[in-house]
Design an enzyme around this catalytic site. Structure first.
Site, PDB file in Angstrom:
ATOM      1  N   TYR A  63      21.985 -17.991 -66.266  1.00  0.00           N
ATOM      2  CA  TYR A  63      23.327 -18.165 -65.696  1.00  0.00           C
ATOM      3  C   TYR A  63      24.361 -17.467 -66.572  1.00  0.00           C
ATOM      4  O   TYR A  63      25.273 -16.808 -66.069  1.00  0.00           O
ATOM      5  CB  TYR A  63      23.632 -19.659 -65.578  1.00  0.00           C
ATOM      6  CG  TYR A  63      24.902 -19.977 -64.845  1.00  0.00           C
ATOM      7  CD1 TYR A  63      25.090 -19.582 -63.517  1.00  0.00           C
ATOM      8  CD2 TYR A  63      25.920 -20.702 -65.452  1.00  0.00           C
ATOM      9  CE1 TYR A  63      26.251 -19.892 -62.838  1.00  0.00           C
ATOM     10  CE2 TYR A  63      27.086 -21.020 -64.785  1.00  0.00           C
ATOM     11  CZ  TYR A  63      27.251 -20.612 -63.473  1.00  0.00           C
ATOM     12  OH  TYR A  63      28.418 -20.918 -62.796  1.00  0.00           O
TER      13      TYR A  63
ATOM     14  N   SER B 137      32.742 -18.031 -64.662  1.00  0.00           N
ATOM     15  CA  SER B 137      32.450 -19.280 -65.361  1.00  0.00           C
ATOM     16  C   SER B 137      32.738 -19.059 -66.835  1.00  0.00           C
ATOM     17  O   SER B 137      32.691 -17.924 -67.328  1.00  0.00           O
ATOM     18  CB  SER B 137      30.974 -19.660 -65.181  1.00  0.00           C
ATOM     19  OG  SER B 137      30.602 -20.718 -66.047  1.00  0.00           O
TER      20      SER B 137
END
Length: 246
Positions: free
Chosen positions: A144, A131
């Site tokens: 995250y 990501s």
């Protein structure tokens, strides 16, 4: 001999679409995920195989390796996801553990289990779905961000350690991708908060965009390694900088 691919987290979103796109490109695809009904449906649609697998379970991963057998061409480590959007000082530690287990330890366990089959193919490819959060921090994303930074670090380390082996190690790092479940999972099923993530964004990426990029990565000639492919919608300049229409 047909080419064989494994996609984890293949029950929905990027994983399911990657399985479809790889099948369309001529691969036999092993669809791995926790929800057997979902992967059964995807596998039936594409003529692939479904293997129920929680990537955080060593026993499940061992069963996946057994089902794959001695030769594998492509591994797409897609299983993972985000939980919560609280500041680090107030975040739920259980959410951090969950994200680290699924995104990092799951990727590690599956890679360890399937690496011998990837080497045996003579030209294996590992694609880790990271990501932009693995490269740029943003407020509220601490757990995250940390997990995806670890995925990026694992990818880079594997590439160094496997440089003498016939296996490419690649990462794709998507920005804002609208799928049916990512934001909904992050906000524990709160549809209003999930919808707000994409409010005013006319054209976020969709799962097909990422899947097509993954297929392009694995179809490069065997001597070409796409170390890192960062892919964002045009209206997103950074995790925290998105143009929204009023």
């Amino acid at each position: 001999m047909s080419r064989l691919a494994v996609v984890t987290g293949a029950s929905s979103g990027i994983g399911a679409e990657t399985a479809r796109q790889l099948a369309a490109a001529g691969y036999e695809v092993v669809c791995a995920a926790r929800r057997s009904d979902r992967i059964d449906a995807v596998a039936a649609e594409i003529g692939g195989r479904a293997v129920p697998c929680d990537v955080t379970s060593a026993d499940d991963v061992a069963r996946l390796a057994s089902a794959v057998g001695g030769r594998l061409d492509v591994l797409v480590n897609n299983a993972g996801g985000a939980l919560g959007l609280a500041p680090a000082a107030a975040t739920d530690v259980a959410d951090w553990r969950g994200m680290y287990e699924s995104n990092v330890m799951g990727t590690l366990q599956v890679t360890q289990a399937l690496l011998p089959a990837l080497v045996a193919s003579g030209a294996g490819t590992i694609v880790n779905v990271g990501s932009i959060a693995g490269h740029v921090a943003y407020e509220g994303g601490s757990g995250y961000v940390a997990a995806k930074h670890a995925v990026a670090a694992l990818t880079a380390t594997l590439r160094l350690e496997l440089v003498d082996q016939p296996v490419r190690v690649e990462e794709i790092a998507p920005g804002m991708v609208r799928t049916e479940e990512f934001a909904l999972t992050r906000f524990a099923g709160d549809q209003e908060r999930a919808d707000a993530v994409y409010a005013g964004v006319s054209e976020p990426l969709v799962a097909q965009d990422i899947a097509e990029a993954i297929v392009w990565m694995v179809q490069r000639p065997a001597h070409v390694n796409i170390d890192l492919l960062v892919i964002k919608p045009r209206v997103q300049a950074a995790p925290h900088k998105v143009h929204r229409e009023s």
